[in-house]
Design a protein around this motif. Structure first.
Motif, PDB file in Angstrom:
ATOM      1  N   ARG A  71       0.955  -1.182   0.158  1.00  0.00           N
ATOM      2  CA  ARG A  71       0.190  -0.146   0.065  1.00  0.00           C
ATOM      3  C   ARG A  71       0.799   1.146  -0.172  1.00  0.00           C
ATOM      4  O   ARG A  71       0.560   2.335  -0.546  1.00  0.00           O
ATOM      5  N   THR A  72       1.876   1.026   0.740  1.00  0.00           N
ATOM      6  CA  THR A  72       2.954   2.386   0.910  1.00  0.00           C
ATOM      7  C   THR A  72       3.303   2.598  -0.763  1.00  0.00           C
ATOM      8  O   THR A  72       3.647   3.736  -0.953  1.00  0.00           O
ATOM      9  N   LYS A  73       3.805   1.563  -1.176  1.00  0.00           N
ATOM     10  CA  LYS A  73       4.382   1.693  -2.533  1.00  0.00           C
ATOM     11  C   LYS A  73       3.426   2.546  -3.605  1.00  0.00           C
ATOM     12  O   LYS A  73       3.561   3.256  -4.462  1.00  0.00           O
ATOM     13  N   SER A  74       2.290   2.012  -3.417  1.00  0.00           N
ATOM     14  CA  SER A  74       1.023   2.376  -4.125  1.00  0.00           C
ATOM     15  C   SER A  74       0.908   3.899  -3.842  1.00  0.00           C
ATOM     16  O   SER A  74       0.561   4.671  -4.792  1.00  0.00           O
ATOM     17  N   VAL A  75       0.769   4.450  -2.646  1.00  0.00           N
ATOM     18  CA  VAL A  75       0.668   5.682  -2.312  1.00  0.00           C
ATOM     19  C   VAL A  75       1.610   6.784  -2.850  1.00  0.00           C
ATOM     20  O   VAL A  75       1.371   7.637  -3.339  1.00  0.00           O
ATOM     21  N   LEU A  76       3.002   6.042  -2.678  1.00  0.00           N
ATOM     22  CA  LEU A  76       4.282   7.026  -3.273  1.00  0.00           C
ATOM     23  C   LEU A  76       3.974   7.117  -4.721  1.00  0.00           C
ATOM     24  O   LEU A  76       4.487   8.216  -5.244  1.00  0.00           O
ATOM     25  N   LYS A  77       3.670   6.052  -5.535  1.00  0.00           N
ATOM     26  CA  LYS A  77       3.439   6.022  -6.969  1.00  0.00           C
ATOM     27  C   LYS A  77       2.653   7.127  -7.137  1.00  0.00           C
ATOM     28  O   LYS A  77       2.733   7.870  -8.215  1.00  0.00           O
TER      29      LYS A  77
ATOM     30  N   CYS B 268       1.171   9.745  -5.380  1.00  0.00           N
ATOM     31  CA  CYS B 268       1.958  11.149  -5.304  1.00  0.00           C
ATOM     32  C   CYS B 268       2.896  11.379  -6.298  1.00  0.00           C
ATOM     33  O   CYS B 268       2.693  12.525  -6.795  1.00  0.00           O
ATOM     34  N   LYS B 269       3.883  10.599  -6.850  1.00  0.00           N
ATOM     35  CA  LYS B 269       4.622  10.914  -7.809  1.00  0.00           C
ATOM     36  C   LYS B 269       3.965  11.288  -9.052  1.00  0.00           C
ATOM     37  O   LYS B 269       4.393  12.162  -9.858  1.00  0.00           O
ATOM     38  N   ALA B 270       2.880  10.399  -9.427  1.00  0.00           N
ATOM     39  CA  ALA B 270       2.123  10.697 -10.645  1.00  0.00           C
ATOM     40  C   ALA B 270       1.511  12.105 -10.647  1.00  0.00           C
ATOM     41  O   ALA B 270       1.106  12.872 -11.849  1.00  0.00           O
ATOM     42  N   ASN B 271       1.222  12.536  -9.408  1.00  0.00           N
ATOM     43  CA  ASN B 271       0.515  13.909  -9.455  1.00  0.00           C
ATOM     44  C   ASN B 271       1.572  15.075  -8.984  1.00  0.00           C
ATOM     45  O   ASN B 271       1.176  16.196  -8.801  1.00  0.00           O
ATOM     46  N   GLY B 272       2.837  14.861  -9.155  1.00  0.00           N
ATOM     47  CA  GLY B 272       3.718  15.852  -9.047  1.00  0.00           C
ATOM     48  C   GLY B 272       4.089  16.187  -7.611  1.00  0.00           C
ATOM     49  O   GLY B 272       4.569  17.468  -7.506  1.00  0.00           O
ATOM     50  N   VAL B 273       3.885  15.247  -6.809  1.00  0.00           N
ATOM     51  CA  VAL B 273       4.119  15.860  -5.298  1.00  0.00           C
ATOM     52  C   VAL B 273       4.577  14.913  -4.446  1.00  0.00           C
ATOM     53  O   VAL B 273       4.789  13.673  -4.944  1.00  0.00           O
ATOM     54  N   SER B 274       5.243  15.238  -3.266  1.00  0.00           N
ATOM     55  CA  SER B 274       5.601  14.283  -2.267  1.00  0.00           C
ATOM     56  C   SER B 274       4.549  13.838  -1.288  1.00  0.00           C
ATOM     57  O   SER B 274       3.455  14.586  -1.146  1.00  0.00           O
TER      58      SER B 274
ATOM     59  N   PHE C  69      -8.210  17.978  -4.105  1.00  0.00           N
ATOM     60  CA  PHE C  69      -7.153  17.566  -3.302  1.00  0.00           C
ATOM     61  C   PHE C  69      -5.709  17.778  -4.031  1.00  0.00           C
ATOM     62  O   PHE C  69      -4.677  18.288  -3.426  1.00  0.00           O
ATOM     63  N   TRP C  70      -5.681  17.179  -5.088  1.00  0.00           N
ATOM     64  CA  TRP C  70      -4.249  17.439  -5.800  1.00  0.00           C
ATOM     65  C   TRP C  70      -3.839  18.808  -6.070  1.00  0.00           C
ATOM     66  O   TRP C  70      -2.652  19.121  -5.893  1.00  0.00           O
ATOM     67  N   HIS C  71      -4.916  19.713  -6.408  1.00  0.00           N
ATOM     68  CA  HIS C  71      -4.361  21.044  -6.378  1.00  0.00           C
ATOM     69  C   HIS C  71      -3.865  21.387  -5.332  1.00  0.00           C
ATOM     70  O   HIS C  71      -2.925  22.416  -5.340  1.00  0.00           O
TER      71      HIS C  71
ATOM     72  N   ALA D 267      -9.703  10.145   4.046  1.00  0.00           N
ATOM     73  CA  ALA D 267      -9.068  10.957   3.057  1.00  0.00           C
ATOM     74  C   ALA D 267      -7.812  10.100   2.525  1.00  0.00           C
ATOM     75  O   ALA D 267      -7.609  10.252   1.301  1.00  0.00           O
ATOM     76  N   MET D 268      -7.124   9.470   3.338  1.00  0.00           N
ATOM     77  CA  MET D 268      -6.016   8.777   3.131  1.00  0.00           C
ATOM     78  C   MET D 268      -6.449   7.690   1.947  1.00  0.00           C
ATOM     79  O   MET D 268      -5.991   7.285   1.061  1.00  0.00           O
ATOM     80  N   ASP D 269      -7.504   6.905   2.553  1.00  0.00           N
ATOM     81  CA  ASP D 269      -8.231   5.820   1.587  1.00  0.00           C
ATOM     82  C   ASP D 269      -8.619   6.500   0.295  1.00  0.00           C
ATOM     83  O   ASP D 269      -8.756   5.887  -0.529  1.00  0.00           O
ATOM     84  N   GLU D 270      -9.349   7.620   0.328  1.00  0.00           N
ATOM     85  CA  GLU D 270     -10.030   8.112  -0.629  1.00  0.00           C
ATOM     86  C   GLU D 270      -9.206   8.875  -1.730  1.00  0.00           C
ATOM     87  O   GLU D 270      -9.268   8.419  -2.970  1.00  0.00           O
ATOM     88  N   PHE D 271      -8.023   9.350  -1.291  1.00  0.00           N
ATOM     89  CA  PHE D 271      -7.130  10.158  -2.212  1.00  0.00           C
ATOM     90  C   PHE D 271      -6.036   9.336  -2.575  1.00  0.00           C
ATOM     91  O   PHE D 271      -5.199   9.616  -3.608  1.00  0.00           O
ATOM     92  N   LEU D 272      -5.520   8.609  -1.505  1.00  0.00           N
ATOM     93  CA  LEU D 272      -4.223   8.191  -1.513  1.00  0.00           C
ATOM     94  C   LEU D 272      -4.056   6.463  -1.761  1.00  0.00           C
ATOM     95  O   LEU D 272      -3.283   5.923  -1.933  1.00  0.00           O
TER      96      LEU D 272
END
Length: 518
Positions: A281-287, A289-295, A367-369, A513-518
């Protein structure tokens, strides 16, 4: 190891060195005097064979690191509100260093939650005479309570089973920061789980003592600089005046009108609900975030923003201000007098986001904005050419306020406090100050697996990490980091200092929100 007589002959008289605290250190020291506000802790849960965690070996490692980093062994002398000093008396012999380490080491048989809870809510562990402390605990493995005689522990059964242990590193915040804590923990496990025998660790302690503590002709003992002395001074009075104007203008832009409802009727009790996400799940979250240009750090600002907006408890027309800390080590220009990493080096910055969720836009887009907005604001703060001057002036302001409040607290305790005379009403209307309430602080530690060299100590397995500090009444801080391949999010707060239903709803919203957006 040198005998005490040999060492004393080469280092016959005690000596000490002191150093005045800077403004940032004072801003942490003065509030801590009464009840340890801001005293830090770092908890690490780990699996290890019993022989590595026996007291003789642990105190050798602890002694080596205390000798290497002198602030850990300092005491504090307060002469006035402006003059508070670290005082360091080097150990006369390696055996003195070992005894000092043993006096600041404790073994317990309690659970992780009990260990952390006692530190956060019990009697203060630290003091002016003990500003660092180490605790080893296990509620399953047998732990030696009395100090044991150091001995060679190399004849260990090959199939010795591992047990779970908890390490609690305790340090006053005026002594250092999170970067120092984590670097220290990595070094601690690097020595503890090394292939060095106890005799080899004794030799290493002797070498550290000889290099750092033995008196010799022309030797000068030093301590790490305070934060402010590590910056290059402003080159002119004009530059200093420009910096002050910039600082005032930047402060006026920090607008925030959101805050949790307070409740100060009960004694402080800090709790730290913590959630971890598995490796996949952590790898998915980081991936994502990276796809949306943020940490993940920028995303957590947006998570808190969305979570609070969904609570719906603040004025929608005022934005949400959140604060965080930044590591100032990359901005230092002065050559340090000591190579220790134990010192305080944190600055502060704010992120401001709207307190509403547009109905005409998909929540994920909002959220991503906002995550990207948090990223831009954070980068802008760190890259401005005025960043160092703002940090210096912030430190001066924090030091000034800490001295004022400390003096007032002491006068109230003595019964001699007199409220200041109210300022006269100005003849001309004064422009009202913009609100600058902070909703919450975020401690965003990033990828800690980049700091912990797990492969360097394969004999132990680090599996759990929790960090924080003793809080003042009404304190709250959200932590986010990756460790052991997992993403961790925790909320340390005074459960008696706020409206419990509002905080609980906010925390539920954070997790959803972690579940919904990440």
């Amino acid at each position: 190891m040198l005998s005490d007589l040999d060492a004393a002959a080469n280092n016959p008289a005690p000596c000490s060195v002191d150093r005045r605290m800077g403004d940032t250190e004072l801003s942490y020291y003065l509030p801590a005097r009464a009840n340890g506000v801001n005293d830090m802790y770092l908890h690490i849960g780990f699996d290890a064979p019993d022989h590595l965690v026996q007291r003789p070996r642990v105190r050798l490692v602890w002694a080596i690191l205390r000798t290497r980093h002198p602030l850990l062994s300092c005491s504090v002398a307060m002469h006035s509100y402006e003059d508070v000093r670290f005082v360091y008396t080097p150990p006369l012999t390696p055996q003195d260093a070992l005894e000092d380490a043993d006096n600041n080491l404790e073994y317990k048989s309690v659970t992780k939650d009990e260990l952390i809870g006692d530190y956060l809510n019990g009697e203060r562990t630290l003091s002016d005479q003990r500003i660092s402390y180490l605790i080893i605990s296990s509620d399953t493995a047998p732990l030696p309570t009395p100090p044991l005689t150091p001995r060679e522990l190399s004849d260990v059964p090959e199939a010795e089973p591992d047990h779970n242990y908890d390490l609690l590193i305790c340090a006053a915040h005026f002594l250092g920061d999170g970067m120092a804590l984590h670097q220290f923990a990595n070094d601690f496990f690097g020595l503890l789980a090394s292939e060095k025998s106890s005799q080899e660790l004794e030799i290493l302690l002797n070498e550290e003592w000889s290099q750092s503590c033995r008196l010799s002709p022309g030797k000068v003992f030093t301590l790490p600089n305070c934060l402010e002395d590590n910056f290059a001074p402003e080159p002119s009075n004009l530059r200093r005046a420009i910096c002050k104007v910039d600082y005032q203008l930047s402060q006026g832009k920090q607008i925030g009108g959101q805050a949790f409802p307070r409740n100060s009727r009960q004694p402080r009790r800090t709790i730290v609900p913590t959630v971890s996400y598995d490796v996949d799940r952590t790898k998915s979250v980081l991936k994502r975030c990276k796809a949306n240009g943020v940490s993940i750090s920028a995303a957590l600002f947006a998570i808190c923003n969305m979570a609070w907006a969904r609570v719906g408890n603040g004025p929608p027309d005022l934005p949400t201000l959140m604060y965080s800390a930044v590591n100032l080590r990359p901005y230092f220009k002065v050559n340090p007098p000591h190579d220790s990493y134990w010192f305080l080096a944190v600055g502060y910055f704010n992120v401001v986001l709207p307190n509403f969720i547009p109905r005409s836009i998909a929540p994920s887009s909002t959220f991503w904005h906002r995550a990207r907005s948090a990223k831009v604001q954070s980068a802008k703060v760190a890259k401005t050419p005025m960043f160092v001057s703002r940090c210096r002036l912030t430190a001066e302001e924090r030091g000034r306020r800490a001295r004022m409040w400390a003096k007032e607290d002491d006068e109230r305790e003595r019964g001699t406090y007199t409220p200041p005379t109210p300022a006269p009403t100005p003849a001309q209307p004064v422009k009202p100050r913009v609100p600058s309430s902070a909703l919450i602080g975020l401690s965003l530690l990033g990828n800690l697996d980049g700091m912990y060299k797990h492969a360097a100590f394969p004999a132990v397995k680090l599996h759990t990490l929790t960090t924080g500090s003793r809080q003042r009444s009404g304190g709250m801080l959200l932590f986010g980091y990756t460790f052991a391949g997992k993403l961790w999010v925790s909320l340390g707060y005074d459960e008696n200092g706020f409206d419990k239903e509002v905080v609980q709803k906010f925390w539920e919203n954070v997790l959803s929100a972690m579940d919904e957006f990440l």
